[in-house]
Design a protein around this motif. Structure first.
Motif, short mmCIF file in Angstrom:
data_model
loop_
_atom_site.label_atom_id
_atom_site.label_comp_id
_atom_site.label_asym_id
_atom_site.label_seq_id
_atom_site.Cartn_x
_atom_site.Cartn_y
_atom_site.Cartn_z
N ALA A 161 0.79 -1.21 -0.03
CA ALA A 161 -0.06 0.16 0.08
C ALA A 161 0.76 1.19 0.11
CB ALA A 161 -1.01 0.11 1.20
N ARG A 162 1.93 1.12 0.77
CA ARG A 162 2.94 2.35 0.82
C ARG A 162 3.39 2.72 -0.66
NH1 ARG A 162 4.75 0.70 5.44
NH2 ARG A 162 6.67 -0.13 4.65
N LEU A 163 3.91 1.46 -1.16
CA LEU A 163 4.52 1.77 -2.70
C LEU A 163 3.38 2.18 -3.73
CD1 LEU A 163 6.70 -1.24 -3.11
CD2 LEU A 163 7.54 1.17 -2.90
N PHE A 164 2.12 1.68 -3.51
CA PHE A 164 1.16 2.38 -4.42
C PHE A 164 0.78 3.72 -4.00
CE2 PHE A 164 -0.60 -2.15 -4.91
CZ PHE A 164 -0.31 -2.15 -6.31
N VAL B 224 -8.31 -3.50 2.56
CA VAL B 224 -9.30 -4.33 3.28
C VAL B 224 -8.32 -5.13 4.47
CG1 VAL B 224 -10.52 -6.31 2.94
CG2 VAL B 224 -11.03 -4.51 1.52
N ARG B 225 -7.46 -5.75 3.96
CA ARG B 225 -6.72 -6.57 4.77
C ARG B 225 -5.95 -6.00 5.98
NH1 ARG B 225 -5.76 -11.92 2.86
NH2 ARG B 225 -5.37 -11.99 5.08
N GLY C 108 -7.54 -3.42 7.18
CA GLY C 108 -8.59 -2.74 8.15
C GLY C 108 -8.86 -1.40 7.93
N HIS C 109 -8.40 -0.89 6.83
CA HIS C 109 -8.67 0.55 6.33
C HIS C 109 -9.68 0.56 5.55
CE1 HIS C 109 -3.96 0.83 6.70
NE2 HIS C 109 -4.34 0.66 7.91
N VAL C 110 -10.85 0.90 6.47
CA VAL C 110 -12.30 0.43 5.52
C VAL C 110 -12.55 2.01 4.53
CG1 VAL C 110 -14.77 0.53 5.91
CG2 VAL C 110 -13.16 -0.65 7.64
N SER C 111 -12.41 2.95 5.20
CA SER C 111 -12.45 4.19 4.20
C SER C 111 -11.85 4.29 3.02
CB SER C 111 -12.58 5.57 5.00
OG SER C 111 -11.14 5.68 5.31
N GLN C 112 -10.53 3.84 3.05
CA GLN C 112 -9.61 3.91 1.90
C GLN C 112 -9.86 2.75 1.09
OE1 GLN C 112 -8.72 4.01 5.28
NE2 GLN C 112 -6.47 4.83 5.46
N ALA C 113 -10.21 1.55 1.71
CA ALA C 113 -10.53 0.61 0.74
C ALA C 113 -11.95 0.78 0.08
CB ALA C 113 -10.79 -0.62 1.84
N LEU C 114 -12.94 1.30 0.64
CA LEU C 114 -14.14 1.58 -0.26
C LEU C 114 -13.86 2.78 -1.36
CD1 LEU C 114 -16.62 2.17 2.75
CD2 LEU C 114 -16.75 0.35 0.74
N ALA C 115 -12.81 3.67 -1.05
CA ALA C 115 -12.74 4.79 -1.82
C ALA C 115 -11.99 4.06 -3.23
CB ALA C 115 -11.87 5.69 -1.47
N ASP C 116 -11.02 3.24 -3.01
CA ASP C 116 -10.26 2.60 -3.84
C ASP C 116 -11.06 1.44 -4.81
OD1 ASP C 116 -8.10 3.88 -3.86
OD2 ASP C 116 -6.86 2.50 -2.58
N ALA C 117 -11.81 0.92 -4.11
CA ALA C 117 -12.80 -0.26 -4.73
C ALA C 117 -14.10 0.55 -5.65
CB ALA C 117 -13.53 -0.95 -3.90
N ARG D 98 -13.09 -10.73 -4.92
CA ARG D 98 -12.58 -11.23 -3.61
C ARG D 98 -12.87 -10.02 -2.34
NH1 ARG D 98 -6.64 -13.39 -3.70
NH2 ARG D 98 -7.27 -14.20 -1.81
N ILE D 99 -12.80 -8.62 -2.82
CA ILE D 99 -13.08 -7.61 -1.80
C ILE D 99 -14.71 -7.94 -1.28
CG2 ILE D 99 -13.43 -5.05 -1.69
CD1 ILE D 99 -10.77 -5.09 -3.48
N HIS D 100 -15.62 -8.16 -2.36
CA HIS D 100 -17.10 -8.07 -1.96
C HIS D 100 -17.11 -9.23 -1.01
CE1 HIS D 100 -18.54 -4.61 -3.59
NE2 HIS D 100 -17.79 -4.66 -4.70
#
Length: 371
Positions: free
Chosen positions: A255-258, A286-287, A289-298, A323-325
Motif C-alpha cells: 500500500a505504501r508503494l502504491f 481491506v486486509r 482494516g482501512h475501511v474508508s480507504q478500501a471503499l474509496a479505491d474499490a 474477492r473484496i466483496h
C-alpha cells in the motif's frame, strides 16, 4: 551526463566526422540514446540544436532523425500515443528517399508502439518491415524488434520463444553498448512475470515462491538502473514490487508503494491499468482494516474497470474486486464480478492463442527473406 559504451562511441564518431551532415546524424543518434536513458531535458536540448542545424541543411534524412528522436522523447516521457505520429513521420521521410536503415529503425519503434496499444495486426506489419529492411549489423533495429517479439510471445504464454527473442535482443543491445535497452529488457521480463503472478493472485491461485523469486528479480532490475544511470519510467519497478508484495501478503509495504508511485505511474503510461492497480490497493486496505480507504479505491476501480483496454487487466481487476466483496459478505455482488473476471480471462486466453499463431505464421513467411 552518464557514460555508456554507446554514448562514448557516438562521442568519438562525432569528433571524428568530417562531413557536417554525418556529424548531425550522429548527434541525433546520441540525442535518442540519452532520451532512452531518461535524461529527457538533455535530449530536448540536443533536439533544439538539431532543428537549428536543419534549418540550414534542409536535409530529409536529418528531418527523419529529428522526428525519430521526438518520438523517443515522447515515448520515454509517458509512453505517449503521440509518439506513433513522430515514428511514422520518420518512416515516411526515410521511405521518400529510399533510406532502408532509417525505415527499419522507425518500423521497429512503430512495432513497439503497436505492442503497447495491443494492436497485433499493426505489430505484425511493422515487425515484418523492420526485419526485411534491417541489415544484420543494424543492432538498434534488431534489438527493438527482438524486444517486441519477446514481449509479445511472453504475453501469448510461449515462454520458450520469448526467451529466444530476449536473448537475441540482448545480444544486439550488448553489441551496440546500449545499457538502456538492456534495462528495458530486464524491466519487461520482470513486469510481465509479476503481472502474471498478480493475475493469478487476484484469482486466489498465486505461488508465493514464484512471487518471492520475482521480487528479487525486480530489485535486481532497480539495482541495474542505479548502476548504469538509467532513469526512464521510474515508477515501473516500485509498482511491480507492490503487486508482488500483495501476492506475498505484505499489504502494508504494498500500500505504501502504491501511495508513493501510483500518480507517477499514470503519467508514465500506466493510466490504462489504473483500475487494476486501484483494486490491488483496495485489497491491501481491506486486509489492513482501512475501511474508508478500501471503499474509496474499490469504488474508483469499479467505475473504471470496464474501460481497461487489455483483457488480462480487466480479469485481474474484476477478480480482485470480487474477492473484496466476498470478504465483506456481499456474495451476490462478488459472484457477478467473478463472472466478469472469468469472461475477461477467457478473452485473454483466446487473445494469447491467436497472437502466438499470428507471430509463428509471420516468422515462417519471413524465413527466406530474414537476414
Amino acid at each position: 551526463m552518464v557514460a555508456s559504451r554507446l554514448i562514448e562511441r557516438l562521442d568519438g564518431a562525432i569528433g571524428a566526422a568530417a562531413d557536417p551532415l554525418q556529424r548531425e546524424y550522429l548527434k541525433a543518434e546520441r540525442a535518442g540514446a540519452i532520451a532512452r536513458l531518461g535524461l529527457l531535458s538533455d535530449a530536448r536540448f540536443a533536439l533544439g540544436g538539431l532543428r537549428t542545424q536543419n534549418q540550414r541543411h534542409k536535409d530529409t534524412l536529418l528531418s527523419a532523425w529529428i522526428s525519430l528522436v521526438e518520438g523517443q522523447i515522447d515515448h520515454f516521457d509517458s509512453i505517449a500515443p503521440k509518439a506513433v505520429e513522430k515514428f511514422q513521420r520518420a518512416f515516411d521521410l526515410a521511405e521518400s528517399i529510399g533510406h532502408a536503415p532509417m525505415q527499419a529503425l522507425a518500423a521497429s519503434w512503430l512495432a513497439n508502439c503497436a505492442f503497447n496499444a495491443s494492436d497485433t495486426p499493426a505489430l505484425i506489419g511493422h515487425v515484418t518491415t523492420a526485419l526485411r529492411l534491417a541489415e544484420p549489423d543494424q543492432h538498434p533495429a534488431h534489438a527493438r524488434v527482438g524486444l517486441v517479439l519477446a514481449d509479445t510471445y511472453r504475453c501469448s504464454g510461449d515462454d520458450a520463444k520469448s526467451q529466444t527473442w530476449y536473448l537475441r535482443a540482448r545480444a544486439h543491445a550488448s553489441a551496440d553498448g546500449d545499457s538502456s535497452m538492456i534495462s528495458v529488457l530486464l524491466h519487461n521480463i520482470s513486469a510481465m512475470r509479476s503481472g502474471q503472478i498478480a493475475l493469478d493472485d487476484a484469482f486466489g491461485r498465486a505461488d508465493p515462491e514464484q512471487a518471492r523469486k520475482a521480487l528479487l528479480e525486480a530489485e535486481s532490475t532497480a539495482n541495474y538502473d542505479w548502476g548504469t544511470g538509467v532513469a526512464s519510467l521510474s515508477a515501473m519497478v516500485p509498482v511491480t514490487r507492490a503487486q508482488l508484495l500483495v501476492a506475498l501478503g505484505r499489504f502494508d509495504e504494498a500500500a505504501r508503494l502504491f501511495d508513493e508511485h501510483l500518480d507517477r505511474a499514470r503519467l508514465e503510461g500506466m493510466a490504462h491499468r489504473e483500475a487494476r492497480l486501484l483494486a490491488d490497493r483496495a485489497w491491501c486496505h481491506v486486509r489492513l482494516g482501512h475501511v474508508s480507504q478500501a471503499l474509496a479505491d474499490a469504488r474508483a476501480a469499479e467505475a473504471a474497470v470496464g474501460a481497461q483496454r487489455d483483457a488480462d487487466d480487466r480479469a485481474a481487476a474484476y477478480a480482485r474486486l470480487a474477492r473484496i466483496h466476498r470478504h465483506g459478505g456481499r456474495d451476490s455482488i462478488a459472484e457477478a464480478l467473478q463472472a466478469e473476471a472469468d469472461k475477461a480471462f477467457a478473452e485473454y486466453d483466446a487473445y494469447r492463442r491467436t497472437t502466438c499463431q499470428a507471430l509463428d505464421d509471420m516468422l515462417e513467411r519471413l524465413v527466406p527473406a530474414d537476414k
